[in-house]
Write an enzyme that holds these catalytic residues in place. Structure first.
Site, PDB file in Angstrom:
ATOM      1  N   LEU A  56      29.507  21.115  12.430  1.00  0.00           N
ATOM      2  CA  LEU A  56      29.695  22.323  11.825  1.00  0.00           C
ATOM      3  C   LEU A  56      29.152  23.604  12.267  1.00  0.00           C
ATOM      4  O   LEU A  56      27.996  23.652  12.870  1.00  0.00           O
ATOM      5  CB  LEU A  56      29.527  22.230  10.208  1.00  0.00           C
ATOM      6  CG  LEU A  56      30.114  21.256   9.453  1.00  0.00           C
ATOM      7  CD1 LEU A  56      29.380  20.953   7.987  1.00  0.00           C
ATOM      8  CD2 LEU A  56      31.584  21.070   9.635  1.00  0.00           C
ATOM      9  N   VAL A  82      24.329  21.300  13.447  1.00  0.00           N
ATOM     10  CA  VAL A  82      24.668  22.644  13.225  1.00  0.00           C
ATOM     11  C   VAL A  82      25.302  23.272  14.936  1.00  0.00           C
ATOM     12  O   VAL A  82      24.494  22.901  15.777  1.00  0.00           O
ATOM     13  CB  VAL A  82      23.719  23.364  12.997  1.00  0.00           C
ATOM     14  CG1 VAL A  82      24.105  25.060  12.935  1.00  0.00           C
ATOM     15  CG2 VAL A  82      23.148  23.006  11.690  1.00  0.00           C
ATOM     16  N   LYS A  83      26.350  23.766  14.888  1.00  0.00           N
ATOM     17  CA  LYS A  83      27.021  24.051  16.192  1.00  0.00           C
ATOM     18  C   LYS A  83      26.584  25.636  16.297  1.00  0.00           C
ATOM     19  O   LYS A  83      26.692  26.486  15.542  1.00  0.00           O
ATOM     20  CB  LYS A  83      28.387  23.849  16.255  1.00  0.00           C
ATOM     21  CG  LYS A  83      29.281  23.749  17.425  1.00  0.00           C
ATOM     22  CD  LYS A  83      30.667  23.365  17.169  1.00  0.00           C
ATOM     23  CE  LYS A  83      31.414  22.922  18.323  1.00  0.00           C
ATOM     24  NZ  LYS A  83      33.052  22.611  18.159  1.00  0.00           N
ATOM     25  N   ILE A  84      25.977  25.821  17.423  1.00  0.00           N
ATOM     26  CA  ILE A  84      25.295  27.041  17.864  1.00  0.00           C
ATOM     27  C   ILE A  84      25.950  27.523  19.075  1.00  0.00           C
ATOM     28  O   ILE A  84      25.947  26.821  20.093  1.00  0.00           O
ATOM     29  CB  ILE A  84      23.923  26.782  17.886  1.00  0.00           C
ATOM     30  CG1 ILE A  84      23.150  26.528  16.794  1.00  0.00           C
ATOM     31  CG2 ILE A  84      23.318  28.416  18.272  1.00  0.00           C
ATOM     32  CD1 ILE A  84      23.012  27.317  15.528  1.00  0.00           C
TER      33      ILE A  84
END
Length: 217
Positions: A56, A82-84
């Site tokens: 996400l 967590v997509k960064i």
């Protein structure tokens, strides 16, 4: 090689999960916007269907904002990744989140050096976007090869997550190179199953069975 499905469409996720084809899911704001509705409700539903990693994405542009949003996303489930984005501020966020034990997926990688920096910052996954490179007449698969060589040379544990997959050959070539994961649209994933000789052979077997038994078991 592990397969993730690149979608926010719950029906496709359920089908692929029932087929035993997927180990996780990747989403992004674009995919979520296509499905409409409350994105949080959809994300929670995906997390209920898939027990593997679910990426996400944050939308803040500064490190502090990314970290805050990452903490919010992690509240949805232990399997949230967590997509960064691959930016200077993104690297700061990845370093902090990694030190906190939060898995990250560094996205929008288009060069081997970007992947190297993402791994050094502590990214769990690095996502080279091969299809977008192919679309501008660059060789996306060469990027995957270079990243694999660099990671093997220096013992980086970050996993290569091949993204922006356009067709089955992308996945085959990535698997031969030794990429860890391919995240694949549902339509492409279904293409893996089919081969004209399989269809022809099955039709022949069923035809002969009908002749033998009238189609009865």
């Amino acid at each position: 090689m592990r397969f993730f499905i690149d979608t926010a469409k719950i029906e496709d996720i359920r089908t692929a999960a029932d087929q035993g084809l997927i180990d996780g899911v990747t989403t992004n704001p674009t995919l979520l916007s296509r499905e409409g509705g409350d994105w949080r409700d959809r994300a929670k539903e995906i997390l209920e269907v898939v027990k593997g990693p679910v990426s996400l994405e944050v939308v803040a542009e500064d490190a502090a904002g990314m970290i805050l949003q990452a903490h919010d996303l992690k509240k949805m489930g232990d399997n949230v990744v967590v997509k960064i984005p691959m930016t200077p501020e993104g690297l700061k966020a990845v370093k902090t989140l990694s030190s906190e034990g939060i898995d990250t997926n560094v996205t929008l990688i288009f060069s081997p050096l970007q992947a190297l920096l993402a791994a050094k910052a502590g990214g769990t996954y690095v996502s080279p976007f091969i299809g977008r490179l192919d679309a501008i007449a660059e060789n996306g698969m060469s990027l995957v090869e270079d990243i694999r060589t660099i990671f093997d040379n220096y013992g980086f544990t970050a996993k290569i997550l091949v993204a922006s997959v356009r067709h089955p050959m992308h996945v085959l070539e990535a698997a031969l190179i030794g990429a860890d994961v391919a995240t694949v649209p549902f339509a492409v994933l279904q293409q893996f199953v089919h081969h004209p000789l399989t269809d022809k052979g099955l039709a022949s077997f069923l035809g002969d069975w009908k002749k033998l038994t009238g189609g009865k078991w």
